[in-house]
Design a protein around this motif. Sequence first.
Motif, short mmCIF file in Angstrom:
data_model
loop_
_atom_site.label_atom_id
_atom_site.label_comp_id
_atom_site.label_asym_id
_atom_site.label_seq_id
_atom_site.Cartn_x
_atom_site.Cartn_y
_atom_site.Cartn_z
N LEU A 1 -7.13 4.99 -8.27
CA LEU A 1 -6.70 5.29 -6.91
C LEU A 1 -7.81 5.00 -5.91
O LEU A 1 -8.98 4.96 -6.26
CB LEU A 1 -6.32 6.77 -6.78
CG LEU A 1 -5.24 7.31 -7.70
CD1 LEU A 1 -5.08 8.80 -7.50
CD2 LEU A 1 -3.92 6.58 -7.46
N GLU A 2 -7.41 4.85 -4.66
CA GLU A 2 -8.35 4.86 -3.56
C GLU A 2 -8.18 6.21 -2.86
O GLU A 2 -7.12 6.82 -2.93
CB GLU A 2 -8.06 3.71 -2.59
CG GLU A 2 -8.31 2.35 -3.20
CD GLU A 2 -8.08 1.21 -2.21
OE1 GLU A 2 -8.19 1.44 -0.97
OE2 GLU A 2 -7.81 0.09 -2.67
N PHE A 3 -9.22 6.66 -2.20
CA PHE A 3 -9.20 7.94 -1.50
C PHE A 3 -9.57 7.68 -0.05
O PHE A 3 -10.63 7.11 0.22
CB PHE A 3 -10.18 8.91 -2.16
CG PHE A 3 -9.84 9.18 -3.60
CD1 PHE A 3 -8.95 10.20 -3.92
CD2 PHE A 3 -10.37 8.41 -4.61
CE1 PHE A 3 -8.61 10.44 -5.24
CE2 PHE A 3 -10.03 8.64 -5.94
CZ PHE A 3 -9.15 9.67 -6.25
N GLU B 1 -10.76 14.73 -6.97
CA GLU B 1 -10.53 13.36 -7.44
C GLU B 1 -10.32 13.28 -8.94
O GLU B 1 -9.45 12.54 -9.41
CB GLU B 1 -11.69 12.46 -7.03
CG GLU B 1 -11.72 12.13 -5.56
CD GLU B 1 -12.79 11.12 -5.18
OE1 GLU B 1 -13.27 10.38 -6.07
OE2 GLU B 1 -13.15 11.08 -3.99
N SER C 1 0.85 -1.19 0.00
CA SER C 1 0.00 0.00 0.00
C SER C 1 0.89 1.23 0.00
O SER C 1 1.82 1.33 0.80
CB SER C 1 -0.89 0.05 1.25
OG SER C 1 -1.78 -1.03 1.27
N ARG D 1 0.64 -0.70 -10.77
CA ARG D 1 -0.79 -1.01 -10.97
C ARG D 1 -0.96 -2.47 -11.39
O ARG D 1 -1.83 -3.17 -10.86
CB ARG D 1 -1.37 -0.12 -12.06
CG ARG D 1 -1.72 1.25 -11.62
CD ARG D 1 -2.36 1.96 -12.78
NE ARG D 1 -2.74 3.30 -12.40
CZ ARG D 1 -3.09 4.23 -13.24
NH1 ARG D 1 -3.12 3.98 -14.53
NH2 ARG D 1 -3.43 5.42 -12.82
N LYS E 1 -1.63 -1.09 -4.06
CA LYS E 1 -2.74 -0.21 -3.70
C LYS E 1 -2.19 1.21 -3.55
O LYS E 1 -1.25 1.44 -2.77
CB LYS E 1 -3.36 -0.68 -2.39
CG LYS E 1 -4.61 0.08 -1.99
CD LYS E 1 -5.12 -0.29 -0.61
CE LYS E 1 -5.42 -1.76 -0.47
NZ LYS E 1 -5.99 -2.08 0.87
N MET E 2 -2.74 2.15 -4.30
CA MET E 2 -2.33 3.54 -4.21
C MET E 2 -3.48 4.35 -3.62
O MET E 2 -4.57 4.37 -4.17
CB MET E 2 -1.94 4.06 -5.59
CG MET E 2 -0.66 3.44 -6.12
SD MET E 2 -0.15 4.12 -7.69
CE MET E 2 -0.60 2.78 -8.78
N ILE E 3 -3.20 4.99 -2.48
CA ILE E 3 -4.21 5.72 -1.72
C ILE E 3 -3.84 7.19 -1.68
O ILE E 3 -2.74 7.54 -1.25
CB ILE E 3 -4.32 5.17 -0.28
CG1 ILE E 3 -4.57 3.65 -0.29
CG2 ILE E 3 -5.41 5.91 0.49
CD1 ILE E 3 -4.36 2.99 1.06
N ALA E 4 -4.75 8.05 -2.12
CA ALA E 4 -4.55 9.50 -2.03
C ALA E 4 -5.16 9.99 -0.73
O ALA E 4 -6.31 9.68 -0.41
CB ALA E 4 -5.20 10.20 -3.22
N LEU F 1 0.57 11.92 -8.61
CA LEU F 1 -0.68 11.32 -9.07
C LEU F 1 -1.53 12.25 -9.95
O LEU F 1 -2.57 11.83 -10.45
CB LEU F 1 -1.52 10.89 -7.86
CG LEU F 1 -0.85 9.95 -6.87
CD1 LEU F 1 -1.77 9.68 -5.69
CD2 LEU F 1 -0.43 8.66 -7.54
N LEU G 1 -6.77 13.61 -10.48
CA LEU G 1 -5.76 12.59 -10.23
C LEU G 1 -5.96 11.40 -11.16
O LEU G 1 -7.05 11.19 -11.70
CB LEU G 1 -5.82 12.15 -8.77
CG LEU G 1 -5.64 13.26 -7.73
CD1 LEU G 1 -5.73 12.70 -6.32
CD2 LEU G 1 -4.34 14.02 -7.93
#
Length: 158
Positions: free
Chosen positions: A137-139, A130, A36, A110, A115-118, A47, A133
């Motif tokens: 992505l997850e926020f 959102e 993550s 990817r 897992k890429m979380i902003a 991003l 970006l």
Amino acid sequence: MSENKKTIIVFSGDLDKAMASFIIANGAAAMGNEVSMFFTFWGLNILRKPEKIRTRKSFMEAMFGWMMPRGAGKLGLSKMNFGGIGAIMMKSIMKQKKVNTIQELIESARALGVKMIACTMSMDVMGFKEEELIDGLEFAGVATYLGEADEANVNLFI
């Protein structure tokens, strides 16, 4: 705690530090680890989509967006950037040595399921929406990162 889980806080928006973050993330994921990456403050610039996305913003939010690099391809170096010349030189040497670009590393991450979380709080502070970006992505906020970190055996801050 899981021996197969790693987390990385990506705080820096510098090219060399972004590269290091994604090289480590890709290496860990290739070894079968769950990875993550939590992007906060200047790390959010990595991003950003390179094209300008029209969104409703306050004056200060618009100024933040105007002053910061738009996407991974526009990042400068943390040392010896010299107004962007250092980053150009670094990219040239990387190409000669057949080192993946930051964009290729992002795509590889990817594909490997990183897992890429902003960070939503940083997005609010810096005025990012959102839709500005990259996709996929997850926020989430810091509680999500801390939950991930509690389960990991390696936590890095870059």
